[in-house]
Design a protein around this motif. Structure first.
Motif, mmCIF file in Angstrom:
data_model
loop_
_atom_site.group_PDB
_atom_site.id
_atom_site.type_symbol
_atom_site.label_atom_id
_atom_site.label_comp_id
_atom_site.label_asym_id
_atom_site.label_seq_id
_atom_site.Cartn_x
_atom_site.Cartn_y
_atom_site.Cartn_z
ATOM 1 N N PHE A 285 -19.755 -4.777 -8.698
ATOM 2 C CA PHE A 285 -20.790 -5.227 -7.778
ATOM 3 C C PHE A 285 -20.160 -6.100 -6.688
ATOM 4 N N ALA A 286 -20.858 -6.235 -5.582
ATOM 5 C CA ALA A 286 -20.402 -7.122 -4.516
ATOM 6 C C ALA A 286 -20.161 -8.520 -5.088
ATOM 7 N N GLY A 287 -19.075 -9.127 -4.675
ATOM 8 C CA GLY A 287 -18.688 -10.439 -5.185
ATOM 9 C C GLY A 287 -17.573 -10.367 -6.203
ATOM 10 N N ASP A 288 -17.398 -9.208 -6.856
ATOM 11 C CA ASP A 288 -16.284 -9.037 -7.791
ATOM 12 C C ASP A 288 -14.973 -8.956 -7.000
ATOM 13 N N THR A 289 -13.913 -9.520 -7.543
ATOM 14 C CA THR A 289 -12.595 -9.388 -6.938
ATOM 15 C C THR A 289 -11.776 -8.411 -7.769
ATOM 16 N N VAL A 290 -11.275 -7.371 -7.100
ATOM 17 C CA VAL A 290 -10.597 -6.272 -7.772
ATOM 18 C C VAL A 290 -9.084 -6.415 -7.632
ATOM 19 N N TYR A 291 -8.393 -6.306 -8.768
ATOM 20 C CA TYR A 291 -6.938 -6.271 -8.826
ATOM 21 C C TYR A 291 -6.533 -4.950 -9.479
ATOM 22 N N ALA A 292 -5.227 -4.661 -9.479
ATOM 23 C CA ALA A 292 -4.777 -3.403 -10.069
ATOM 24 C C ALA A 292 -3.386 -3.559 -10.683
ATOM 25 N N TRP A 293 -3.142 -2.746 -11.709
ATOM 26 C CA TRP A 293 -1.798 -2.603 -12.263
ATOM 27 C C TRP A 293 -1.594 -1.154 -12.682
ATOM 28 N N SER A 294 -0.334 -0.754 -12.816
ATOM 29 C CA SER A 294 -0.012 0.623 -13.178
ATOM 30 C C SER A 294 0.949 0.654 -14.349
ATOM 31 N N GLU A 295 0.879 1.750 -15.102
ATOM 32 C CA GLU A 295 1.825 2.024 -16.176
ATOM 33 C C GLU A 295 2.426 3.406 -15.937
ATOM 34 N N VAL A 296 3.726 3.525 -16.074
ATOM 35 C CA VAL A 296 4.384 4.820 -15.949
ATOM 36 C C VAL A 296 4.232 5.557 -17.271
ATOM 37 N N LEU A 297 3.561 6.706 -17.235
ATOM 38 C CA LEU A 297 3.278 7.466 -18.451
ATOM 39 C C LEU A 297 4.250 8.613 -18.688
ATOM 40 N N GLU A 298 4.752 9.205 -17.616
ATOM 41 C CA GLU A 298 5.573 10.404 -17.763
ATOM 42 C C GLU A 298 6.312 10.643 -16.448
ATOM 43 N N LYS A 299 7.451 11.329 -16.538
ATOM 44 C CA LYS A 299 8.212 11.717 -15.355
ATOM 45 C C LYS A 299 8.505 13.204 -15.431
ATOM 46 N N ALA A 300 8.499 13.875 -14.276
ATOM 47 C CA ALA A 300 8.762 15.313 -14.268
ATOM 48 C C ALA A 300 9.479 15.693 -12.984
ATOM 49 N N GLU A 301 10.325 16.715 -13.073
ATOM 50 C CA GLU A 301 10.982 17.257 -11.901
ATOM 51 C C GLU A 301 10.053 18.256 -11.225
ATOM 52 N N THR A 302 10.298 18.493 -9.951
ATOM 53 C CA THR A 302 9.561 19.530 -9.232
ATOM 54 C C THR A 302 10.564 20.448 -8.543
ATOM 55 N N SER A 303 10.066 21.553 -8.030
ATOM 56 C CA SER A 303 10.935 22.511 -7.350
ATOM 57 C C SER A 303 11.249 22.109 -5.910
ATOM 58 N N ALA A 304 10.554 21.113 -5.385
ATOM 59 C CA ALA A 304 10.748 20.704 -3.994
ATOM 60 C C ALA A 304 11.994 19.827 -3.870
ATOM 61 N N PRO A 305 12.774 19.988 -2.816
ATOM 62 C CA PRO A 305 14.007 19.207 -2.667
ATOM 63 C C PRO A 305 13.743 17.709 -2.566
ATOM 64 N N GLY A 306 14.405 16.982 -3.466
ATOM 65 C CA GLY A 306 14.309 15.529 -3.437
ATOM 66 C C GLY A 306 13.007 14.955 -3.938
#
Length: 349
Positions: A285-306
């Motif tokens: 609701f209005a008045g709430d202050t929002v923060y954020a954090w992240s967790e790395v769950l998995e890593k994967a390669e792709t076919s695109a260069p770099g």
């Protein structure tokens, strides 16, 4: 002489109006503009280099300058609201969301949805509707697709309950099924311009990143954002639509805030390739202050260069939680958690 006629207004669909296999073509195709990019940047503290800089986008092989991935998501999602969630209690979650191609200013998005699941709640006054939605551009090419489930009021509590059908949805989009934008090439990636030096190999599975900064929600900003996406859900604008007399903040607004805040620590997570799952854990609701954090769950390669793919858990909280606690000892979401979003992002290797 006065006459009466059938109502020409639309009160939206209630739970008993949905049927398995029903396909809905949503009204009002929406053309994306540079104005969407500008207003998005005025509402959210976003700084990712690809949607911010046409020169940077060209330097990594993109054919034109795309808008933020979530602009396309919000526009496409907003098209579904009058038919799916105008009479919603709450939007509950997402799954199997894949971004098929970056969306450019000038492209027009149209959205359709298929009902894939129904489950009446035990109180008999509402039920959960599962839909799979697809947004296409003016050429009929798929821009993005996703599944979501939403709790919707019944018009008549005495109406018979439908047969319960709960769809099987993948918990994670297989990284082999991620769509990499044509031409994307991070081999000459400009880390100085992007704002951070961290690349794919600098992140470890299990690592948690406190994004530090916070944003206080205001009534005007969250309503402006929701109007921008033509989201008409009553609970966001009409205080009489909720028993507590408060305007509920659109869950997508929290997603965009958290994504923008994640720049600090994940500046090189340039593009969202998929949203695996998502839960709006608690109302904001209005008045709430929002923060954020992240967790790395998995890593994967792709076919695109770099280009590598990082699977991240992006968590938004009411108030900063320096301990970055997702669940309490009972296994329930910790107090203050607003959003739990699981997504794949594309980063330089």
């Amino acid at each position: 002489m006065s006459t009466t006629s059938a109502s020409k207004t639309d009160s939206g669909n209630f739970f008993e109006d949905f049927a398995i296999g029903q396909v809905i073509q949503h009204a009002t195709p929406r053309t994306v503009t540079e104005g969407d990019r500008a207003v998005y940047g005025s509402i959210y503290p976003t700084r990712f280099a690809i949607p911010s800089s046409a020169a940077f986008a060209a330097s990594v092989g993109l054919r034109a300058h795309p808008v933020e991935d979530l602009i396309a998501f919000h526009i496409a999602f907003g098209k579904t609201v009058p038919d799916i969630s105008l009479n919603a209690v709450a939007n509950l979650g997402y799954a199997e969301c894949r971004f098929h191609q970056p969306v450019l200013p000038g492209e027009t998005l149209s959205t359709s949805s298929e009902v894939i699941g129904l489950k009446q709640n035990s109180n008999g006054r509402s039920g959960v509707v599962y839909v799979r939605s697809t947004a296409v551009n003016q050429a009929g090419e798929t821009a993005l697709e996703w599944a979501r489930w939403v709790m919707v009021h019944k018009r008549d509590a005495e109406a018979a309950a439908p047969e319960t059908v709960i769809p099987e949805l993948a918990s994670v989009v297989d990284p082999k099924e991620l769509v990499i934008p044509d031409g994307l090439d991070f081999t000459a990636y400009d880390f100085a311009a992007a704002g951070e030096a961290h690349r794919f190999d600098d992140y470890e599975v299990g690592e948690r990143i406190d994004h530090v900064d916070g944003v206080t929600l205001t009534e005007s900003e969250h309503q402006q954002a929701t109007r921008l996406w033509q989201n008409t859900a009553k609970v966001h604008f009409n205080k009489e639509a909720r028993p507590d007399g408060r305007n509920l903040v659109y869950g997508g607004h929290i997603i965009s805030l958290a994504r923008a805040l994640s720049f600090n620590g994940l500046a090189n997570a340039q593009l969202i390739a998929a949203i695996n799952a998502g839960s709006h854990v608690a109302p904001a609701f209005a008045g709430d202050t929002v923060y954020a954090w992240s967790e790395v769950l998995e890593k994967a390669e792709t076919s695109a260069p770099g280009v590598g793919a990082l699977r991240l858990r992006l968590v938004a909280t009411r108030g900063r939680d320096e301990s970055m606690t997702l669940r309490n000892e009972e296994g329930k979401y910790a107090d203050g958690v607003l959003l739990d979003l699981d997504l794949w992002t594309l980063v330089p290797r």
